[in-house]
Design a protein around this motif. Structure first.
Motif, short mmCIF file in Angstrom:
data_model
loop_
_atom_site.label_atom_id
_atom_site.label_comp_id
_atom_site.label_asym_id
_atom_site.label_seq_id
_atom_site.Cartn_x
_atom_site.Cartn_y
_atom_site.Cartn_z
N ASP A 370 11.86 0.01 -40.14
CA ASP A 370 11.29 1.26 -39.66
C ASP A 370 10.97 2.22 -40.82
O ASP A 370 11.52 2.13 -41.89
CB ASP A 370 12.27 1.94 -38.69
N GLY A 371 10.02 3.14 -40.52
CA GLY A 371 9.67 4.18 -41.49
C GLY A 371 8.89 3.70 -42.68
O GLY A 371 9.10 4.17 -43.80
N SER A 395 10.09 0.99 -35.74
CA SER A 395 9.43 2.24 -35.39
C SER A 395 8.98 2.98 -36.65
O SER A 395 9.45 2.71 -37.75
CB SER A 395 10.38 3.12 -34.58
N GLY A 396 8.05 3.94 -36.45
CA GLY A 396 7.59 4.74 -37.57
C GLY A 396 6.55 4.06 -38.44
O GLY A 396 6.22 4.55 -39.53
N ASN A 397 6.01 2.92 -37.98
CA ASN A 397 4.89 2.25 -38.65
C ASN A 397 3.65 2.48 -37.78
O ASN A 397 3.45 1.76 -36.79
CB ASN A 397 5.18 0.76 -38.82
N MET A 398 2.82 3.44 -38.14
CA MET A 398 1.75 3.92 -37.26
C MET A 398 0.71 2.85 -36.94
O MET A 398 0.09 2.88 -35.88
CB MET A 398 1.07 5.14 -37.88
N GLY A 415 9.60 2.29 -30.19
CA GLY A 415 8.72 3.03 -31.09
C GLY A 415 7.52 2.26 -31.59
O GLY A 415 6.81 2.73 -32.47
N VAL A 416 7.26 1.06 -31.06
CA VAL A 416 6.11 0.26 -31.47
C VAL A 416 5.10 0.24 -30.31
O VAL A 416 5.44 -0.10 -29.19
CB VAL A 416 6.52 -1.18 -31.84
N LYS A 417 3.85 0.59 -30.61
CA LYS A 417 2.84 0.71 -29.56
C LYS A 417 2.24 -0.64 -29.21
O LYS A 417 2.39 -1.63 -29.93
CB LYS A 417 1.73 1.65 -30.02
#
Length: 476
Positions: A370-371, A395-398, A415-417
């Motif tokens: 993440d991040g 998460s935090g990986n756009m 947090g993953v789309k």
């Protein structure tokens, strides 16, 4: 032949009986042996200094090393006398010698010339009396005997490490943990050449690590975590070739990691986290082949992870490189560490795709990514997510996304789309389904016209159907 065997058996039995007699006589002599008067008096006075004058050992018969012993006191028998070799003060067990609020060191402690091990745990606790310090003198009297010295969890023990500790030439273990000691680490400790364990964690020590500690070539454990030590690491650390554990975490160390650190070939745990180290990862780390745990997190190292051939660390099980300003793609060599169980690359500037090879690592049980700036689609198997569960984070990986198939299961990474392409295809499939349903409904209506009760000619019916179909196609 039988007589010969019988004679051998009788001789063996006689030998055993003589041995038993000698052992019994020695034990009987020892049990009745006294302590030297000065040593007994010194022990009682030293104990009273810590636990209070109301404690009185005069009821012990014949002495504290005989039939009735004192918890925390051990003895050895030599030259016809019992001698105190171990003294443990403080609340360790329910029946341990508990210290009074006014505990103090008395000079009589240093008259115990045969003392090998001395420890104080949960002894100096009171905040109502003035803080107590470690005596600076008299340690020379224990220089020939003392092998282990420990002060653990004494919140009212303050002051500095006495430089006279450097005279304890037979000391093998020095443990100063969770006290309120402060000041710098004395250069004199470099003279304790028999030292195998030096633990100074959980205090308020400051300043640099003295270069003289590089002389401690027998050292196996060096732990200074949770202090305020600063400066760069001395290059003499490369001399500590016997070291197994090195923990310098949670301090204020800075500068570049010296390449000499790669000389620690026996180290299995290296923890330098939560400091201010910078200047990149020294490639020599890959030569530390005994490493099982490498924790460098929370340092502004700022380097590319590809500078290290990670597969050379074939025994590595735990690797924490989080929050270090690392850049670049994840190298394939990270997926080639056969024993790796924990990997954290959180909160860096890593990019590129996440390697699918992580899925095929048999030992991996925690993966934190993440991040960062990873891109592409997560395509790990459901078996992989089943194994890691909450121990996988991305998460935090756009620009990272997860497939539609995964989004429909309970394995969705937090947090993953959802991938946009999957979303578009799903939308098109839904629209197409609706159109087909609409067309089928209208064709059914048209077909029903041919079975109405009204008489319509074949030409007129075909013409009407053609007009209606054209209208439907235009609408669709």
């Amino acid at each position: 032949m039988n007589n010969f065997i019988i004679k051998i058996q009788i001789m063996f039995l006689q030998f055993v009986l003589v041995g038993v007699y000698i052992m019994y006589k020695g034990a009987a002599d020892a049990s009745g042996a006294p302590m030297e008067k000065y040593e007994k008096e010194a022990l009682y006075s030293a104990i009273q200094g810590f636990v209070g004058n109301e404690w009185n050992g005069s009821y012990l018969y014949p002495d504290p090393c005989g039939w009735t012993t004192i918890e925390g006191v051990s003895c050895d028998f030599s030259n016809g006398f019992w001698h105190i070799t171990d003294l443990s003060i403080g609340q360790v067990y329910d029946n341990s010698l508990s210290c009074s609020p006014a505990a103090e060191f008395r000079e009589d402690l240093f008259k115990l010339k045969h003392l090998k091990r001395l420890s104080f745990s949960n002894c100096f606790l009171s905040s109502h009396h003035k803080p107590i310090t470690i005596p600076t003198s008299n340690w020379n009297s224990l220089a020939n005997s003392l092998e282990s010295l420990e002060f653990r969890s004494n919140p009212s023990l303050t002051g500095t490490i006495p430089t006279s500790f450097g005279n304890l030439k037979n000391l093998q273990s020095l443990v100063l943990v969770e006290n309120r000691l402060k000041g710098e680490i004395p250069e004199a400790l470099g003279g304790l050449i028999k030292l195998v364990r030096l633990v100074l964690s959980g205090n308020s020590f400051e300043g640099p690590i003295p270069a003289s500690l590089g002389k401690l070539t027998n050292l196996l454990i060096f732990d200074t975590n949770r202090n305020f030590l600063s400066g760069s690491l001395p290059v003499t650390f490369g001399n500590l070739t016997s070291l197994i554990k090195l923990d310098l975490s949670n301090n204020l160390f800075d500068g570049k990691l010296p390449r000499e650190i790669g000389g620690l070939k026996s180290v299995t745990l290296l923890d330098l986290s939560h400091n201010k180290f910078s200047g990149g990862l020294p490639k020599i780390i890959q030569e530390m082949i005994s490493l099982k745990e490498l924790v460098l997190s929370n340092n502004p190292i700022g380097d590319y992870v590809t500078t290290i051939q990670w597969q050379k660390l074939k025994n590595l099980e735990i690797l924490d490189l989080s929050n270090m300003g690392l850049k670049g793609n994840i190298p394939n060599s990270m997926t080639e560490m056969k024993k790796l169980r924990f990997l954290s690359l959180s909160n860096n500037s890593l990019s590129g795709n996440i390697l699918l090879k992580f899925d095929r690592m048999p030992t991996i049980y925690a993966l934190y990514l993440d991040g960062n700036d990873f891109t592409g689609k997560l395509e790990f198997s459901t078996r992989f997510y089943d194994k890691l569960r909450s121990r996988f984070r991305a998460s935090g990986n756009m620009n990272l996304c997860s497939s539609l198939e995964l989004m429909s299961t309970r394995h969705v990474p937090e947090g993953v789309k959802q991938c946009e392409q999957d979303s578009i295809i799903h939308s098109e499939d839904s629209d197409s389904s609706l159109k087909n349903e609409f067309l089928n409904q209208n064709l059914h209506f048209i077909a029903s016209l041919g079975h109405s009760g009204h008489v319509v000619s074949g030409f007129t019916f075909c013409y009407v159907v053609r007009i209606i179909l054209m209208a439907l196609l235009w609408i669709i």
